[in-house]
Design a protein around this motif. Sequence first.
Motif, short mmCIF file in Angstrom:
data_model
loop_
_atom_site.label_atom_id
_atom_site.label_comp_id
_atom_site.label_asym_id
_atom_site.label_seq_id
_atom_site.Cartn_x
_atom_site.Cartn_y
_atom_site.Cartn_z
N ASN A 1 0.85 -1.19 0.00
CA ASN A 1 0.00 0.00 0.00
C ASN A 1 0.88 1.24 0.00
OD1 ASN A 1 -2.26 -1.70 0.33
ND2 ASN A 1 -1.76 -1.88 2.51
N PRO A 2 0.36 2.36 -0.54
CA PRO A 2 1.19 3.57 -0.58
C PRO A 2 1.57 4.05 0.83
CG PRO A 2 -1.08 4.04 -1.24
CD PRO A 2 -0.95 2.56 -1.15
N VAL A 3 2.80 4.56 0.96
CA VAL A 3 3.29 5.06 2.25
C VAL A 3 3.91 6.44 2.04
CG1 VAL A 3 3.70 2.89 3.47
CG2 VAL A 3 5.40 3.73 1.85
N PRO A 4 3.99 7.25 3.11
CA PRO A 4 4.53 8.61 2.97
C PRO A 4 6.05 8.66 3.00
CG PRO A 4 3.78 8.27 5.20
CD PRO A 4 3.46 7.00 4.45
N TYR A 5 6.72 7.50 3.09
CA TYR A 5 8.17 7.51 3.23
C TYR A 5 8.83 6.74 2.10
CZ TYR A 5 7.26 2.88 5.30
OH TYR A 5 6.85 1.58 5.53
N THR A 6 10.15 6.94 1.95
CA THR A 6 10.93 6.11 1.04
C THR A 6 11.89 5.26 1.87
OG1 THR A 6 12.63 7.78 0.83
CG2 THR A 6 10.88 7.82 -0.81
N GLY A 7 12.47 4.25 1.22
CA GLY A 7 13.39 3.36 1.92
C GLY A 7 12.74 2.00 2.11
N VAL A 8 13.48 0.93 1.79
CA VAL A 8 12.92 -0.41 1.90
C VAL A 8 13.00 -0.91 3.34
CG1 VAL A 8 13.10 -2.80 1.14
CG2 VAL A 8 13.56 -0.96 -0.47
N GLN A 9 14.24 -0.99 3.87
CA GLN A 9 14.42 -1.56 5.21
C GLN A 9 14.64 -0.46 6.24
OE1 GLN A 9 16.69 -1.04 3.15
NE2 GLN A 9 18.76 -1.20 3.92
N TYR A 10 14.30 0.77 5.89
CA TYR A 10 14.33 1.87 6.86
C TYR A 10 13.31 2.89 6.39
CZ TYR A 10 17.38 3.73 3.18
OH TYR A 10 17.89 4.13 1.97
N VAL A 11 13.00 3.83 7.28
CA VAL A 11 12.06 4.90 6.95
C VAL A 11 12.87 6.18 6.92
CG1 VAL A 11 10.02 6.13 7.73
CG2 VAL A 11 10.19 3.67 8.08
N SER A 12 12.74 6.94 5.83
CA SER A 12 13.65 8.07 5.62
C SER A 12 13.30 9.29 6.47
CB SER A 12 13.63 8.45 4.16
OG SER A 12 12.28 8.60 3.76
N ILE A 13 13.20 9.10 7.80
CA ILE A 13 13.00 10.24 8.71
C ILE A 13 14.06 10.15 9.81
CG2 ILE A 13 10.53 10.53 8.30
CD1 ILE A 13 10.02 8.88 10.84
N PRO A 14 14.46 11.30 10.38
CA PRO A 14 15.55 11.28 11.37
C PRO A 14 15.23 10.39 12.57
CG PRO A 14 14.98 13.55 10.80
CD PRO A 14 13.99 12.66 10.11
N GLU A 15 13.94 10.28 12.92
CA GLU A 15 13.57 9.55 14.13
C GLU A 15 13.71 8.04 13.97
OE1 GLU A 15 11.76 11.95 12.76
OE2 GLU A 15 12.22 13.50 14.24
N PHE A 16 13.87 7.57 12.71
CA PHE A 16 13.82 6.12 12.52
C PHE A 16 14.94 5.39 13.26
CE2 PHE A 16 14.88 2.15 10.38
CZ PHE A 16 13.69 1.50 10.55
N GLU A 17 16.09 6.04 13.37
CA GLU A 17 17.22 5.39 14.03
C GLU A 17 16.84 4.91 15.43
OE1 GLU A 17 21.91 6.44 14.59
OE2 GLU A 17 20.71 7.61 13.22
N SER A 18 16.17 5.78 16.18
CA SER A 18 15.80 5.37 17.54
C SER A 18 14.60 4.43 17.53
CB SER A 18 15.53 6.59 18.42
OG SER A 18 14.26 7.12 18.18
N ILE A 19 13.64 4.69 16.63
CA ILE A 19 12.48 3.79 16.53
C ILE A 19 12.94 2.38 16.20
CG2 ILE A 19 10.49 3.22 15.08
CD1 ILE A 19 9.94 6.16 14.78
#
Lengths: 309, 435
Positions: free
Chosen positions: B377-395
């Motif tokens: 389904n469509p998502v607001p982010y790019t990246g396969v095995q990560y989410v291209s937002i700064p917070e993803f590292e901690s999430i």
Amino acid sequence: MSMATGATVSDPAAKSGRKKKKVGGGVNTLPLLAPSVGLLLIWMIVPLAMTLFFAFRRYNLLNPMIHGWAGFNNFKYLLEDPALLHSLVVSVILVVGVIVITIVLGSVLAAVFSQSFPGEGIARVLMISPFFVMPTVSALVWKNLLMHPVSGLFAAIARFFGFQPIDWFGQFPLTSIMIILCWEWLPYAFLILFTALQSMDEEQLEAARLDGASVIDIFFNIQLPHLSRAISVTIMIEMIFLLGIFAEIYVTTAGGPGYATTNLTFLIYQRALLAFNVGGASAAGVIAIVLANIVSAFLTRSVGRRLEV
Amino acid sequence: MRLRNIAAYAAVLLSGTCLAAQAETITIATVNNSQMVVMQKLAPTWEKKTGNKINWVVLEENVLRQRVTTDIATHGGQFDIITIGSYETPIWGKQGWLTAVGDIKDYDYNDVFPSVRAALSQGGNLYALPFYAESSFTYYRKDLFAAAGLTMPAAPTYKDIDGFAAKLTDKSKQQYGICLRGKPGWGENMAFLDTVVNTYGGSWFDMKWNAQLNSQPWHDAVTFYIHLLTDYGPPGASSNGFNENQALFATGHCAMWIDATSGAGMIYDPSSSQVADKTAFTAAPVDVTPHGSHWFWSWALAIPKTSTKAEVAKDFIGWATSKDYINLVGKENGWTTLPPGTRISTYENPDYLKAAPFAPAVKQAIETADLDHPTLNPVPYTGVQYVSIPEFESIGTTVGQLIAAALTGQSTVDGALKQAQASVVSTMQQAGYTN
């Protein structure tokens, strides 16, 4: 975790109502002490003030776009997070568990070692030696050489007897950490209690033996009461160090699996250096400081009372 | 922070007054993966050529991320060159933390795969040069499959993998049906698990940034992953990352291994692997959708804005990511061990193609990994095995820990996902994505 912040050591002499003679022969010593007292204050106050400041800020290293005052939000998110309560429970289990085990084993071993036997010098040195191994080193040795499920000594022993090896840090993470800590701190407890026993009056023991008391009677009725002061000192010192355990957890389980071995110290580290959430980490730090002060005030009171003669 | 800056300025002033010589010393932070270790070995070639010196800081992946992130976010300026991935590069480029590197003289930019260049760019600027790029695929042991009378399809499903793993597990011989990552970390266990979640039809967020971790696809994917590892995996799987699994596979303990394509070089190198002639490979498994079933990652070299030696640093990264360097590694160290996945010319090199039968499969996996459409389904982010937002590292790291807890049986799948969902929701609220 600084234990010294704001803890008041009660002055037993002042309490007991005896008049103390003024030190320094009537000279006002305050200006002479001021530089060192001032330096100590700065040493303590600056980090504390910074922690307090950041605890009320929105500050995440990864996202400089977000900044400003957070009010009590950092505390709110922290208190809503099940990880906080869990980490407090883990801290308490670690501290209480390790203290109980080391004191019990330490006093029994001290009583055993106070008998003379051949080779006692070497045995004592061996008994004390784990205390001198650095925490990170001993954690690594335990992790890779002893508890490793494929290449560890325990796994080899289990396979030799035909058992399935245990994945220690996966199956029993907190127990494994406690085993390592007990191994590190037992020598310390033993050392303090052993020296206390050495100062015991031989004649008392002699008299007890003449009256027909068994070794066990002597231990519980004479040696243990004699040890009470040493035990309270050991509890205090161990508690101070065990509240801030970090290296062993970092090296072996990194707080996991899940939050199984995340104590308060490790939680602060996670918030600060894995989530880069300076605000949240400082809020956790403030909570840690408050707790540490409660514990240390309570401890110094009770120990101070014990040490009065 | 302030003090650090003052100290840095003082250091700069001092060094400026002491020696205004030509020779510079640059500090490089990098990961302890095998390709980077080779780079360290070959760097004296560049040092001799230019007269500069290199000070290496080689760290384990999680520690490197911590050091580099702290340094760059506080403008510490410890490093002149940092090794970062396709996740950090666009985000940090946008923050203005990196020096653009699209203007190096005599550098063959057109030889770099367009998809790799795009992954390391932000707003039309290239912020890092790719050292190597990878996707994920399935390694398997030809000999064990043949002995058991099994054939691996060209496009396996996770159901196939489940059946094969069951047949190929023999714990008495320390032979495990499948090895997978279990070590917590967003770049470790989550990298693999994300591809499973994607192909099961799940995603991290919906179009409104609402976390989806308590959804059915997540539940099914995590349950299946834990079943594979506990029933057919090696003991102590919760502490195995990429390097540990690579060692297990190379020493013949695993029948299958789904992981980074960049590991193939070592597995095919007889001097470091006991299964060099017994290994074959196929695409990463899929379930309901091929979207996001294999990841895209590139380790790249970037220059922090705080570096005072940007020119020398540019010269080095231009050298270390060039065609000539790749050929140098091939000649000096064996063709299978060169840094793969970045240049068209690598995949036209007859020496490499002869030594590395996996090259076409790697190229195809990298070219088909779609960062812009990673999910069903469509998502607001790019990246396969990560989410291209700064917070993803901690999430990602927090969720990785909770998944590891479910893997070792410390918590149930439902319990872990419930906690993960709560933690992600809280982080997203704090960062202001949702209310």
